[in-house]
Design a protein around this motif. Structure first.
Motif, PDB file in Angstrom:
ATOM      1  N   GLU A 227       0.626  -1.264   0.152  1.00 34.79           N
ATOM      2  CA  GLU A 227       0.035   0.184   0.006  1.00 34.79           C
ATOM      3  C   GLU A 227       0.764   1.329   0.061  1.00 34.79           C
ATOM      4  O   GLU A 227       0.449   2.464  -0.611  1.00 34.79           O
ATOM      5  CB  GLU A 227      -0.917  -0.111   1.027  1.00 34.79           C
ATOM      6  CG  GLU A 227      -1.822  -0.871   1.213  1.00 34.79           C
ATOM      7  CD  GLU A 227      -2.984  -1.037   0.014  1.00 34.79           C
ATOM      8  OE1 GLU A 227      -2.902   0.137  -0.707  1.00 34.79           O
ATOM      9  OE2 GLU A 227      -3.690  -1.972  -0.246  1.00 34.79           O
ATOM     10  N   SER A 228       2.069   1.072   0.575  1.00 29.06           N
ATOM     11  CA  SER A 228       2.931   2.308   0.494  1.00 29.06           C
ATOM     12  C   SER A 228       3.775   2.415  -0.602  1.00 29.06           C
ATOM     13  O   SER A 228       4.448   3.465  -1.045  1.00 29.06           O
ATOM     14  CB  SER A 228       3.840   2.169   1.785  1.00 29.06           C
ATOM     15  OG  SER A 228       4.816   1.213   1.401  1.00 29.06           O
TER      16      SER A 228
ATOM     17  N   ARG B  67       5.414   3.223  -4.039  1.00 29.71           N
ATOM     18  CA  ARG B  67       5.269   4.521  -5.182  1.00 29.71           C
ATOM     19  C   ARG B  67       5.842   4.521  -6.422  1.00 29.71           C
ATOM     20  O   ARG B  67       5.453   4.983  -7.320  1.00 29.71           O
ATOM     21  CB  ARG B  67       5.877   5.660  -4.245  1.00 29.71           C
ATOM     22  CG  ARG B  67       5.147   6.197  -3.081  1.00 29.71           C
ATOM     23  CD  ARG B  67       3.751   6.783  -3.381  1.00 29.71           C
ATOM     24  NE  ARG B  67       2.870   7.071  -2.231  1.00 29.71           N
ATOM     25  CZ  ARG B  67       1.939   6.262  -1.662  1.00 29.71           C
ATOM     26  NH1 ARG B  67       2.150   4.988  -2.083  1.00 29.71           N
ATOM     27  NH2 ARG B  67       1.527   6.838  -0.577  1.00 29.71           N
ATOM     28  N   HIS B  68       6.968   3.639  -6.639  1.00 28.19           N
ATOM     29  CA  HIS B  68       7.639   3.437  -7.698  1.00 28.19           C
ATOM     30  C   HIS B  68       7.402   1.960  -8.329  1.00 28.19           C
ATOM     31  O   HIS B  68       7.099   1.906  -9.638  1.00 28.19           O
ATOM     32  CB  HIS B  68       8.964   3.788  -7.830  1.00 28.19           C
ATOM     33  CG  HIS B  68       9.473   5.018  -6.865  1.00 28.19           C
ATOM     34  ND1 HIS B  68       8.848   6.441  -7.600  1.00 28.19           N
ATOM     35  CD2 HIS B  68       9.655   5.580  -5.776  1.00 28.19           C
ATOM     36  CE1 HIS B  68       9.089   7.313  -6.688  1.00 28.19           C
ATOM     37  NE2 HIS B  68       9.554   6.919  -5.692  1.00 28.19           N
TER      38      HIS B  68
ATOM     39  N   CYS C 128      -3.252  -4.572  -7.588  1.00 29.66           N
ATOM     40  CA  CYS C 128      -4.153  -3.769  -8.747  1.00 29.66           C
ATOM     41  C   CYS C 128      -4.216  -2.358  -8.279  1.00 29.66           C
ATOM     42  O   CYS C 128      -4.015  -1.511  -8.960  1.00 29.66           O
ATOM     43  CB  CYS C 128      -5.587  -4.384  -8.590  1.00 29.66           C
ATOM     44  SG  CYS C 128      -5.575  -5.777  -9.454  1.00 29.66           S
ATOM     45  N   ARG C 129      -4.432  -1.815  -7.008  1.00 30.59           N
ATOM     46  CA  ARG C 129      -4.372  -0.566  -6.416  1.00 30.59           C
ATOM     47  C   ARG C 129      -3.122   0.256  -6.570  1.00 30.59           C
ATOM     48  O   ARG C 129      -2.932   1.504  -7.152  1.00 30.59           O
ATOM     49  CB  ARG C 129      -4.781  -0.299  -5.089  1.00 30.59           C
ATOM     50  CG  ARG C 129      -6.382  -0.762  -4.716  1.00 30.59           C
ATOM     51  CD  ARG C 129      -6.608  -0.553  -3.244  1.00 30.59           C
ATOM     52  NE  ARG C 129      -5.935  -1.171  -2.235  1.00 30.59           N
ATOM     53  CZ  ARG C 129      -6.293  -2.270  -2.018  1.00 30.59           C
ATOM     54  NH1 ARG C 129      -7.558  -3.049  -2.371  1.00 30.59           N
ATOM     55  NH2 ARG C 129      -5.880  -2.954  -0.792  1.00 30.59           N
ATOM     56  N   ALA C 130      -1.877  -0.540  -6.429  1.00 27.17           N
ATOM     57  CA  ALA C 130      -0.679   0.126  -6.691  1.00 27.17           C
ATOM     58  C   ALA C 130      -0.498   0.230  -8.187  1.00 27.17           C
ATOM     59  O   ALA C 130      -0.045   1.588  -8.593  1.00 27.17           O
ATOM     60  CB  ALA C 130       0.431  -0.908  -6.108  1.00 27.17           C
TER      61      ALA C 130
ATOM     62  N   GLN D  30      -2.872   1.136 -10.729  1.00 26.13           N
ATOM     63  CA  GLN D  30      -3.701   1.918 -10.818  1.00 26.13           C
ATOM     64  C   GLN D  30      -3.222   3.514 -10.421  1.00 26.13           C
ATOM     65  O   GLN D  30      -3.563   4.467 -10.878  1.00 26.13           O
ATOM     66  CB  GLN D  30      -5.019   1.685 -10.117  1.00 26.13           C
ATOM     67  CG  GLN D  30      -5.685   0.449 -10.906  1.00 26.13           C
ATOM     68  CD  GLN D  30      -6.761   0.216 -10.383  1.00 26.13           C
ATOM     69  OE1 GLN D  30      -7.174   0.474  -9.172  1.00 26.13           O
ATOM     70  NE2 GLN D  30      -7.591  -1.004 -11.000  1.00 26.13           N
ATOM     71  N   ARG D  31      -2.413   3.461  -9.391  1.00 24.84           N
ATOM     72  CA  ARG D  31      -1.820   4.727  -8.895  1.00 24.84           C
ATOM     73  C   ARG D  31      -0.286   4.962  -9.521  1.00 24.84           C
ATOM     74  O   ARG D  31      -0.070   5.900  -9.089  1.00 24.84           O
ATOM     75  CB  ARG D  31      -1.760   4.831  -7.252  1.00 24.84           C
ATOM     76  CG  ARG D  31      -0.978   4.025  -6.621  1.00 24.84           C
ATOM     77  CD  ARG D  31      -0.800   4.283  -5.265  1.00 24.84           C
ATOM     78  NE  ARG D  31       0.084   3.493  -4.378  1.00 24.84           N
ATOM     79  CZ  ARG D  31      -0.247   2.276  -3.953  1.00 24.84           C
ATOM     80  NH1 ARG D  31      -1.579   1.801  -3.909  1.00 24.84           N
ATOM     81  NH2 ARG D  31       0.657   1.476  -3.280  1.00 24.84           N
ATOM     82  N   GLY D  32      -0.207   4.142 -10.483  1.00 28.86           N
ATOM     83  CA  GLY D  32       1.024   4.584 -11.227  1.00 28.86           C
ATOM     84  C   GLY D  32       2.390   3.896 -10.917  1.00 28.86           C
ATOM     85  O   GLY D  32       3.289   3.862 -11.441  1.00 28.86           O
ATOM     86  N   VAL D  33       2.155   2.552 -10.051  1.00 23.90           N
ATOM     87  CA  VAL D  33       3.296   2.088  -9.683  1.00 23.90           C
ATOM     88  C   VAL D  33       3.364   0.891 -10.603  1.00 23.90           C
ATOM     89  O   VAL D  33       2.651   0.213 -11.184  1.00 23.90           O
ATOM     90  CB  VAL D  33       3.098   1.123  -8.262  1.00 23.90           C
ATOM     91  CG1 VAL D  33       4.431   0.368  -7.742  1.00 23.90           C
ATOM     92  CG2 VAL D  33       2.909   2.219  -7.130  1.00 23.90           C
TER      93      VAL D  33
END
Length: 399
Positions: A29-30, A32-33, A56-58, A60-63
């Motif tokens: 969840e943390s 970023r890259h 999937c959430r990662a 979708q936030r660009g990871v």
């Protein structure tokens, strides 16, 4: 290759899924890259879907999320997770995907058995825990008992390099799904603690015997105690001789093995070795509280390893494995205390009288099982020639 121990690490021992999955999910969840995840099994259960949702959430936030699973161990993966991952932008690959009936050939037995996660080159997880719920097992075997390690610090560079390399190899082999990685800039990893650790892999190129050699070097140097917990234990000549030599020079040796198993053939084969081990003074315990999947060891209260590698010919000669090795009294002491508790409260010691009371057909079954397992390794191309050629290349040190 000799293990390269690096200082400045922080190692956190994680006992089974109750401790592992909350830590893993928090790291995902943390992110970023980038995320790299390798697993032999990726189960269609509550934990499998919870991890999949986090991946999937990662994405979708660009990871950049890269998942590699074994084509045999995770043969459900294509139907259960691949469409969802593709929709979310998670990049997923199979290591040697099984498209036909499993046949006993060498390349079929070479599996991706590693369980590794690296997040943002800042935190890594190494151990024996697959992406599967601890309670995803027959009722009498729940919950699964296993270990992993959360790693922060310089040794992360070794883990990061290994997962990138695996991704590149598997991606190149998948002609229809070739995913490129961003430029390989060496991660800038800061000192995170005071513990010395090394990361070891087993493959068929430059690292055939790295994990085996690390074990034997530590056993040969042992002065007081060797404590091993291993799910599938069928050591070869070098490992066996090293243990017997240690026992003869007065080292206390305890081995914790499965009392409840998902592979009866391997357990029976292992039990064929009990009589000789007990005669040498080695103590053997079978864990009966639940299903033990651990692959760990502690030697002299300072050297410790946690990983995916069993001590059997399939792990030590065929599969791709990964272990972290620590030289740290605090970490080794924590693992030792956990294993001692497991032995005291969940295991039964095997005694010579137990073996002598076994009927002849039971003893015969165990020796036949031992012969079958060794024959399987031979059919796969790793029989007498490979097992003993390795022995000649790395002779056992005396004393």
């Amino acid at each position: 290759m000799i293990a390269e121990f690096l200082p400045g690490n922080r190692l956190t021992l994680l006992n089974s899924g109750n401790e592992y999955f909350p830590a893993l999910l928090a790291a995902l969840e943390s992110a970023r890259h980038e995320i790299f995840l390798e697993s032999y099994i990726f189960a269609d259960d509550a934990i499998g879907h919870e991890v999949a949702n986090a991946l999937c959430r990662a994405a979708q936030r660009g990871v950049e999320v890269n998942v590699t699973v074994d084509g045999f161990g995770a043969r459900n993966f294509a139907a259960d997770f691949l469409p969802r991952f593709a929709d979310a932008g998670v990049r997923a690959l199979f290591y040697r995907r099984e498209l036909s009936t499993f046949r006993l050939k060498r390349h079929r037995l070479r599996r991706l058995h590693r369980k590794l996660v690296v997040v943002d080159a800042k935190v890594a997880f190494v151990g024996g825990i697959n992406i599967v719920d601890d309670n995803n097992a027959p009722e009498h075997m729940r919950p699964r008992f296993d270990y992993a390690v959360q790693i922060e610090g310089p040794v992360l560079q070794q883990v990061h390099r290994a997962v990138r390399r695996m991704w590149e190899i598997v991606s190149w082999a998948n002609f229809r799904r070739r995913f490129r990685l961003h430029a390989d800039a060496a991660p800038c990893i800061e000192i995170a603690g005071s513990q010395h650790a090394a990361f070891l892999i087993r493959d068929n190129i430059r690292h055939r015997n790295d994990i085996l050699n690390a074990y034997i070097d530590a056993i040969d140097a042992a002065e007081s105690e060797i404590l091993i917990a291993n799910a599938y234990f069928l050591p070869g000549v070098r490992f066996g001789r090293a243990l017997y030599a240690a026992a003869k020079r007065g080292v206390r040796i305890s081995i914790l093995l499965q009392g409840k198993t998902d592979h009866p053939l391997l357990r029976y084969a292992t039990q064929a070795l009990y009589h000789t081990a007990l005669k040498t003074g080695i103590r053997i315990f079978e864990y009966e509280r639940s299903f033990m999947h651990a692959k760990v060891a502690v030697i002299d209260g300072e050297w410790a390893t946690v990983g995916s590698s069993n001590i059997d010919p399939f792990s030590l000669l065929l599969a791709k494995e990964a272990n972290v090795v620590a030289k740290d009294r605090r970490f080794a002491g924590e693992l030792r205390a956990s294993l001692k508790e497991a032995i005291a409260n969940g295991a039964r010691e095997m005694l010579p009288d137990d073996l002598s009371r076994q009927p002849w057909h039971s003893r015969l079954l165990r020796w036949l099982s031992y012969g079958v397992v060794r024959a399987m390794v031979g059919i796969a191309g790793y029989g007498h020639r490979h097992w003993h050629a390795e022995e000649q290349t790395h002779p056992v040190r005396k004393g």
